[in-house]
Write an enzyme that holds these catalytic residues in place. Sequence first.
Site, PDB file in Angstrom:
ATOM      1  N   LYS A   1       0.847  -1.200   0.000  1.00 22.94           N
ATOM      2  CA  LYS A   1       0.000   0.000   0.000  1.00 22.94           C
ATOM      3  C   LYS A   1       0.882   1.251   0.000  1.00 22.94           C
ATOM      4  O   LYS A   1       0.637   2.207  -0.742  1.00 22.94           O
ATOM      5  CB  LYS A   1      -0.922  -0.004   1.229  1.00 22.94           C
ATOM      6  CG  LYS A   1      -2.032  -1.024   1.129  1.00 22.94           C
ATOM      7  CD  LYS A   1      -2.768  -1.227   2.442  1.00 22.94           C
ATOM      8  CE  LYS A   1      -3.779  -2.373   2.300  1.00 22.94           C
ATOM      9  NZ  LYS A   1      -4.430  -2.730   3.553  1.00 22.94           N
TER      10      LYS A   1
ATOM     11  N   GLN B   1      -4.033  -0.962   9.686  1.00 22.62           N
ATOM     12  CA  GLN B   1      -4.020  -2.317   9.133  1.00 22.62           C
ATOM     13  C   GLN B   1      -4.594  -3.316  10.141  1.00 22.62           C
ATOM     14  O   GLN B   1      -4.166  -3.359  11.291  1.00 22.62           O
ATOM     15  CB  GLN B   1      -2.574  -2.696   8.747  1.00 22.62           C
ATOM     16  CG  GLN B   1      -2.442  -4.043   8.068  1.00 22.62           C
ATOM     17  CD  GLN B   1      -3.132  -4.093   6.703  1.00 22.62           C
ATOM     18  OE1 GLN B   1      -3.045  -3.171   5.904  1.00 22.62           O
ATOM     19  NE2 GLN B   1      -3.838  -5.188   6.441  1.00 22.62           N
TER      20      GLN B   1
ATOM     21  N   ASP C   1     -10.650   3.297   4.442  1.00 22.21           N
ATOM     22  CA  ASP C   1     -11.062   1.892   4.349  1.00 22.21           C
ATOM     23  C   ASP C   1     -12.579   1.771   4.278  1.00 22.21           C
ATOM     24  O   ASP C   1     -13.103   0.701   3.939  1.00 22.21           O
ATOM     25  CB  ASP C   1     -10.570   1.121   5.588  1.00 22.21           C
ATOM     26  CG  ASP C   1      -9.384   0.236   5.271  1.00 22.21           C
ATOM     27  OD1 ASP C   1      -9.191  -0.080   4.083  1.00 22.21           O
ATOM     28  OD2 ASP C   1      -8.661  -0.136   6.209  1.00 22.21           O
TER      29      ASP C   1
END
Length: 299
Positions: free
Chosen positions: A64, A108, A131
């Site tokens: 990412k 994460q 997200d």
Amino acid sequence: MPGLDGVASPIMTHIIDGKAIAQEIRAGIRREIETLKAAGHRPPGLTVVLVGDNPASEVYVRNKEKAAKEAGFTGGETRLPAATSEAELLARIAVLNSDAAVDGILVQLPLPSHISEPRVIEAIHPDKDVDGFHPMNMGRLVAGLPAPAPCTPLGVMEMLRRLPCDLEGKELVVLGRSNIVGKPMALLALHKKAGANATVTVCHSATSRLAEVTRRADVIVAAIGRARFLKADMVKPGAVVIDVGINRQEDGKLCGDVDYEPVSKIASAITPVPGGVGPMTIAMLLKNTLDCYRRRTGA
Ligand code: NDP
């Protein structure tokens, strides 16, 4: 599958190249950022927070980060030791929430077991929730309002759009009902708007006669985390099959939730694993960050 003349004709399966589509999207985002910078705007900022040393998470975060840097985003990764307390992580998120140069925050998952994931997700400012996991953004997704949506189902929608596979009026069967894939996938496809408008069924571990349900589908999205679960006899010939699953086999190689070889012989289009949905997830993360930046700055 019978052709127009009633004679059976072989299915030409389209292998959906998620890697190539994702590259195209990322290149487009890079160009957009260059244009923004040329016009005197600051570049968008994305911060990825990693707690602990889960090896799979480290790989995801690195990918990412690399993609964000290549596209011209600023920011970086915040690495915190596994022993970080929940209060320390929440304090770190509060700092990022109030940092004007940070447009997107990604924590994460999974987090170490002593930290509550729902509490951490709720602590991220909804405007920076790239997200799309914050309950407020989930609510906006349910209501069909603009908001960052979870990256993986967003990537699936983008793939279908580019096939092109118009979901309007089609039977879509989603395997899996997680908050990060299955449920948002179903909601995105259900919206009454162009590119969506499907008739959606969501299956899970308690679904009975699952094969009967999947055989009805024009489009199947498999997201259950069970290696090669979806067999050819569960798929209608000519269906579009999207494989979200990532499963590590005994030989160390990855495979999806779809029994790829036999299913690819009857599907009209199918995603491989790897090289299908995975790269799209990262591309959509960049897209969500750019969207958050635009909403916040008006640039
Ligand atoms: P979860 O484990 O959170 O959810 C799995 C879902 O599948 C649950 O709803 C579960 O049902 C359902 N399920 C499990 N077994 C069966 C079965 N035998 N029959 C029907 N339904 C079943 O997984 P995620 O949604 O997080 O991820 C799914 C897969 O997608 C994983 O392989 C993951 O690695 C992958 N993934 C890939 C991404 C990418 O970028 N390509 C991103 C995110 C995930 P129940 O609710 O009843 O337990």
